[in-house]
Design an enzyme around this catalytic site. Structure first.
Site, PDB file in Angstrom:
ATOM      1  N   TRP A 353       0.512  -1.315  -0.362  1.00 23.22           N
ATOM      2  CA  TRP A 353       0.188   0.147   0.008  1.00 23.22           C
ATOM      3  C   TRP A 353       1.286   1.368  -0.114  1.00 23.22           C
ATOM      4  O   TRP A 353       0.494   1.932  -0.204  1.00 23.22           O
ATOM      5  CB  TRP A 353      -1.010  -0.385   0.908  1.00 23.22           C
ATOM      6  CG  TRP A 353       0.323   0.812   2.517  1.00 23.22           C
ATOM      7  CD1 TRP A 353       0.602  -0.501   3.042  1.00 23.22           C
ATOM      8  CD2 TRP A 353      -0.670   0.998   3.237  1.00 23.22           C
ATOM      9  NE1 TRP A 353       0.977  -0.579   4.028  1.00 23.22           N
ATOM     10  CE2 TRP A 353       0.147   0.901   3.930  1.00 23.22           C
ATOM     11  CE3 TRP A 353      -1.435   2.205   3.306  1.00 23.22           C
ATOM     12  CZ2 TRP A 353       0.504   1.888   5.629  1.00 23.22           C
ATOM     13  CZ3 TRP A 353      -1.468   3.425   4.591  1.00 23.22           C
ATOM     14  CH2 TRP A 353      -0.228   2.796   5.527  1.00 23.22           C
ATOM     15  N   ASP A 354       1.803   1.148   0.242  1.00 29.01           N
ATOM     16  CA  ASP A 354       3.102   2.147   0.227  1.00 29.01           C
ATOM     17  C   ASP A 354       2.850   3.405  -0.601  1.00 29.01           C
ATOM     18  O   ASP A 354       2.836   4.331  -1.089  1.00 29.01           O
ATOM     19  CB  ASP A 354       4.921   1.618   0.078  1.00 29.01           C
ATOM     20  CG  ASP A 354       4.673   1.009   1.410  1.00 29.01           C
ATOM     21  OD1 ASP A 354       4.086   0.314   1.937  1.00 29.01           O
ATOM     22  OD2 ASP A 354       5.904   0.607   1.725  1.00 29.01           O
ATOM     23  N   GLU A 479       1.613  -1.418  13.041  1.00 25.31           N
ATOM     24  CA  GLU A 479       1.274  -2.903  13.492  1.00 25.31           C
ATOM     25  C   GLU A 479       1.943  -3.336  14.543  1.00 25.31           C
ATOM     26  O   GLU A 479       1.927  -5.128  15.015  1.00 25.31           O
ATOM     27  CB  GLU A 479       2.736  -3.019  12.249  1.00 25.31           C
ATOM     28  CG  GLU A 479       2.046  -3.057  10.883  1.00 25.31           C
ATOM     29  CD  GLU A 479       3.063  -3.184   9.743  1.00 25.31           C
ATOM     30  OE1 GLU A 479       4.411  -3.846  10.987  1.00 25.31           O
ATOM     31  OE2 GLU A 479       2.942  -2.798   8.459  1.00 25.31           O
ATOM     32  N   LYS A 583       3.976   1.935  16.506  1.00 25.62           N
ATOM     33  CA  LYS A 583       5.083   1.347  15.855  1.00 25.62           C
ATOM     34  C   LYS A 583       5.052   2.976  14.212  1.00 25.62           C
ATOM     35  O   LYS A 583       6.264   3.514  13.784  1.00 25.62           O
ATOM     36  CB  LYS A 583       4.611   0.550  14.677  1.00 25.62           C
ATOM     37  CG  LYS A 583       5.853   0.080  14.191  1.00 25.62           C
ATOM     38  CD  LYS A 583       6.143  -1.283  12.513  1.00 25.62           C
ATOM     39  CE  LYS A 583       7.171  -1.437  12.161  1.00 25.62           C
ATOM     40  NZ  LYS A 583       7.216  -2.868  11.986  1.00 25.62           N
ATOM     41  N   GLN A 584       4.574   3.343  13.664  1.00 21.84           N
ATOM     42  CA  GLN A 584       4.596   4.448  12.935  1.00 21.84           C
ATOM     43  C   GLN A 584       3.023   5.120  12.665  1.00 21.84           C
ATOM     44  O   GLN A 584       2.017   4.751  13.281  1.00 21.84           O
ATOM     45  CB  GLN A 584       4.594   4.226  11.293  1.00 21.84           C
ATOM     46  CG  GLN A 584       3.033   3.024  11.128  1.00 21.84           C
ATOM     47  CD  GLN A 584       3.033   2.152   9.779  1.00 21.84           C
ATOM     48  OE1 GLN A 584       4.036   0.892  10.029  1.00 21.84           O
ATOM     49  NE2 GLN A 584       3.537   1.709   8.481  1.00 21.84           N
TER      50      GLN A 584
END
Length: 774
Positions: A353-354, A479, A583-584
């Protein structure tokens, strides 16, 4: 890696002996279909294979400790193909090898000078090596390597060898025909050579994968020119060929190698295709290919260059980043943009999906044709996404977390299959592309189908309750918080997806009818969108990342052993999943991608809450954090994150650049500066901008496009200038003020927006931005 202003190249003054694999990634050349890592020609292909073709991949068995229903059976992985562009050189019988020279000059020779340079405007990797053989003969080898952005399947190299003494020069074009696999390994997955031929003027190689039955045909031409009085002689031995020539001091030898790669399923048709591609390349010649390359890049820089005064390091990094994004995408017809581009085999060569979330927004502005090609590739895999949804017991389309062909290749479902937000990433990328480019054909032929089938997924994946429409049991971008209920990012993207599907069906009723869309179905989409659950903690006055996230225990960063990063290398997921540690960017990514859902005050409260929780253990985090920080007014923090994105690979910040570049992060550098710091947004037929300037910069300038019109934006300490460059006119919104640029009034100046006086929130211990922005 070093640079000199104006930062139009990346240079390696000496051999990167500490990490040649990292240098090979940074100096890669590619076009989205074929890629060549920046290896030295003398490196044996078995030691560091360099050439990748996007549709040549193999299938490998997925291994599970415990297999369960609908787990993917195989993983697709890119496999390197033959490096047909390589040449090996010898002087007076001694192999030229910059790696081993100087160990014992009497036996291995000596390097007198060696440097490589990636020219970002020419799109060429240049190398110069001055080498003295053990017998004392000195030569200078000049090499240029090119992967055309305008031609899908060509690799070209040009050599000039200049003799400074009388020497006997030998070259070996194309590696010897590879040996077949040992008898016991012939059934193992991998790439096998089917046939191989070498002649004086060229060669041909046929290879085929064992399990996926993908083939590649390579046709190569060698064009040799010499100084007057020089007579090269070709020799054939076994499966190889070589050329020998005696050069006197001052004489030279030129060799151009053209290699054409054709990959895919139809093995019988590949040789003819490769032959035709090679014939066209030979007609163009090196000079023609170089002119084409410079022309493509001139348009790229005209559309997408970002000028930064006051930070030479960042200027170089920004240009290298955009160059690599273009290389990852220019010719992705039928194959899509990969997470590493074609700079390495990291992530197995998969697309994530990046591409839709981080790369395509840049391509929409800089290389819109490549963005369209990627979306058409996704559309071509729609049937596989529908099959996957059916396998999961769902309607519509469930696009894979990681893939090459469109099939799911992720063997870890909590951060793979459960991350349903990839569906909206695909659909909304198509919607965003249409808004940016006004491409009605893509809207009709691609966007309708993608939006409709993903809307059906959301309608079936969620359910109505008295309190609203819920989407449970999903993983958002973070995640470290997997399989949760009502992830805000997922729900808001689903809402946008549902509404976009309805709008597209209204605009293209024939296409909607072809997909079987009914009025009742559209009403159901809108009802789900209107009732979408967005969890909120009224006591803290912050938006929940997911249901009850703010009720989880906080991560104790101060305890011994709990602040080693990335955390998932040191802590079990069972501990991460139950803590407030991110995480992000997840909720913050929602602030970036759905700004209309949040007030300015709410955006600041949310950012301030989640910034101290976000450890950035993913390279996808900093781009969103940069944009939102800038929009709030934390301009220097935003710029620090922009620098982190741009320098991620040039400084190998994650010690993983050897496996290929982080294309989404590199694209995120452009987004952080242009969308974040300059505030560029497409909105209701106009372009919105809210330019600020970080302390480190004295000037920021770039070009914006809308339809057929183009304007120049220049941000300085004393104000912002908007100037119409071409087109009949352009509607801009500076902060909240509407501006019309016309040929009669082409230029307008406005004041620079200030940053916020308050200091930004602190990051988790040990996770402050990696570069000082001051």
């Amino acid at each position: 890696m070093t640079n000199d202003p104006p930062a139009w190249s990346v240079r390696e003054p000496g051999l990167a002996v500490d990490s040649p694999e990292t240098a090979a990634s940074l100096l890669s050349l590619a076009n989205g279909y074929v890629g060549v890592r920046g290896v030295l020609d003398e490196v044996a292909a078995d030691d560091d294979p360099a050439t990748l073709v996007a549709d040549v991949y193999e299938e490998f068995d997925q291994t599970y400790a415990e297999r369960a229903y609908a787990y993917p059976e195989v993983e697709e992985r890119l496999v390197p193909v033959v490096d047909a562009w390589r040449l090996g050189w010898s002087v007076d019988g001694a192999p030229v090898d910059a790696r081993t020279a100087d160990d014992d000059p009497g036996l291995t020779g000596a390097v007198e000078a060696h440097a490589r340079e990636l020219d970002l405007r020419a799109g060429v990797l240049r190398r110069e090596l001055r080498w003295t053989s053990p017998t004392g003969g000195t030569v200078t080898l000049h090499n240029e390597r090119l992967v055309p952005l305008a031609r899908r399947a060509v690799v070209a190299t040009r050599w000039r060898v200049q003799a400074h003494d009388d020497v006997t020069l030998t070259l070996r074009p194309v590696p010897d025909c590879p040996h077949g696999a040992p008898e016991e390994d012939r059934a193992a997955p991998g790439l096998r050579t089917v046939s191989c031929r070498h002649e004086a003027d060229g060669s041909s190689v046929r290879q085929r994968t064992v399990r996926s039955e993908r083939g590649v045909a390579v046709e190569t031409a060698h064009v040799v020119e010499t100084a007057d009085g020089v007579s090269p002689v070709w020799h054939h031995r076994g499966g190889g060929a070589s050329l020998t020539v005696d050069l006197r001091a001052g004489q030279w030898l030129d060799v151009v190698v053209l290699a054409a790669y054709a990959g895919g399923e139809d093995a019988d048709a590949l040789p003819a295709h490769a032959h035709a591609v090679l014939a066209d390349a030979r007609q163009a010649g090196w000079d023609g290919l170089a002119r084409e390359q410079a022309g493509v890049l001139a348009d790229v820089w005209d559309r997408g260059d970002v000028e930064l005064d006051g930070d030479d390091e960042m200027q170089q990094a920004m240009r290298h980043s955009l160059f690599q994004v273009v290389q990852a995408a220019a010719r992705v017809e039928g194959v899509g943009v990969r997470a590493k581009g074609l700079t390495g085999t990291g992530y197995g060569g998969h697309a994530f999906w990046d591409s839709e979330t981080f790369v395509l927004p840049v391509l929409d502005h800089v290389l819109p044709g490549a963005a369209a090609s990627h979306l058409r590739w996704r559309h071509a895999t729609l049937h596989r996404a529908c099959e996957r949804a059916a396998e999961l017991g769902l309607p519509g389309a469930a696009f894979p977390w990681r893939t090459i062909s469109g099939r799911e290749s992720s063997g870890y479902w909590p951060a793979g299959t459960a991350a349903f937000h990839v569906a909206s990433a695909v659909a909304l990328a198509a919607v965003r592309h249409v808004a940016a480019t006004h491409d009605d054909a893509l809207a009709r032929d691609v966007a309708v189908d993608l939006a409709v089938e993903t809307a059906r997924l959301w309608a079936g994946r969620g359910h109505h309750t008295a309190a609203g429409f819920r989407i449970d049991g999903v993983t958002g971008p973070d995640e470290y918080t997997a399989v949760v209920d009502n992830n805000t990012y997922t729900n808001l993207m689903a809402r946008k997806n549902l509404r976009a599907a309805d709008e597209l069906c209204a605009r293209f009723p024939e296409q909607a009818a072809r997909r079987g869309v009914t009025a009742d179905e559209r009403r159901a989409w809108l009802r789900a969108a209107d009732r979408m659950t967005v969890p909120y903690n009224a006591e803290l006055r912050v938006t929940e990342q997911s249901q009850d996230f703010t009720h989880h225990a906080h991560w104790d960063f101060e305890s011994k052993g709990t602040a080693r990063f990335p955390l998932d290398d040191h802590v079990h997921y069972v501990e991460l999943y139950r803590r407030q540690v991110v995480k992000q960017a997840d909720l913050v990514l929602a602030l970036h991608t759905a700004p209309e859902e949040f007030s300015a005050e709410q955006r600041r409260r949310d950012f301030d809450y989640y910034e101290p929780l976000t450890v950035r253990d993913s390279s996808l985090s900093a781009p969103a954090q940069a944009v939102v920080a800038a929009e709030i007014g934390y301009v220097d923090l935003a710029y620090a994150y922009a620098r982190e994105c741009a320098l991620l690979d040039l400084c190998d910040l994650r010690a993983s650049t050897d496996g290929g570049l982080h294309v989404a992060s590199l694209a995120g550098a452009w987004t952080a500066v242009v969308t974040g710091i300059a505030g560029l947004r497409h909105d209701d037929g106009a372009l919105r901008l809210a330019p600020r300037l970080p302390a480190r910069l004295t000037r920021l300038a770039f070009t914006v496009h809308h339809g057929e019109s183009r304007a120049r934006v220049e941000v300085r300490r004393d104000g912002v200038t908007y100037r119409l460059v071409s087109g009949s006119g352009l509607r801009l919104v500076h902060d909240e003020e509407g501006l019309d640029l016309t040929p009669e009034q082409p230029e307008v100046e406005r004041p620079l927006l200030p940053g916020i006086a308050d200091p930004p929130p602190a990051q988790p211990p040990g996770r402050a931005p990696l570069f000082d922005a001051s």
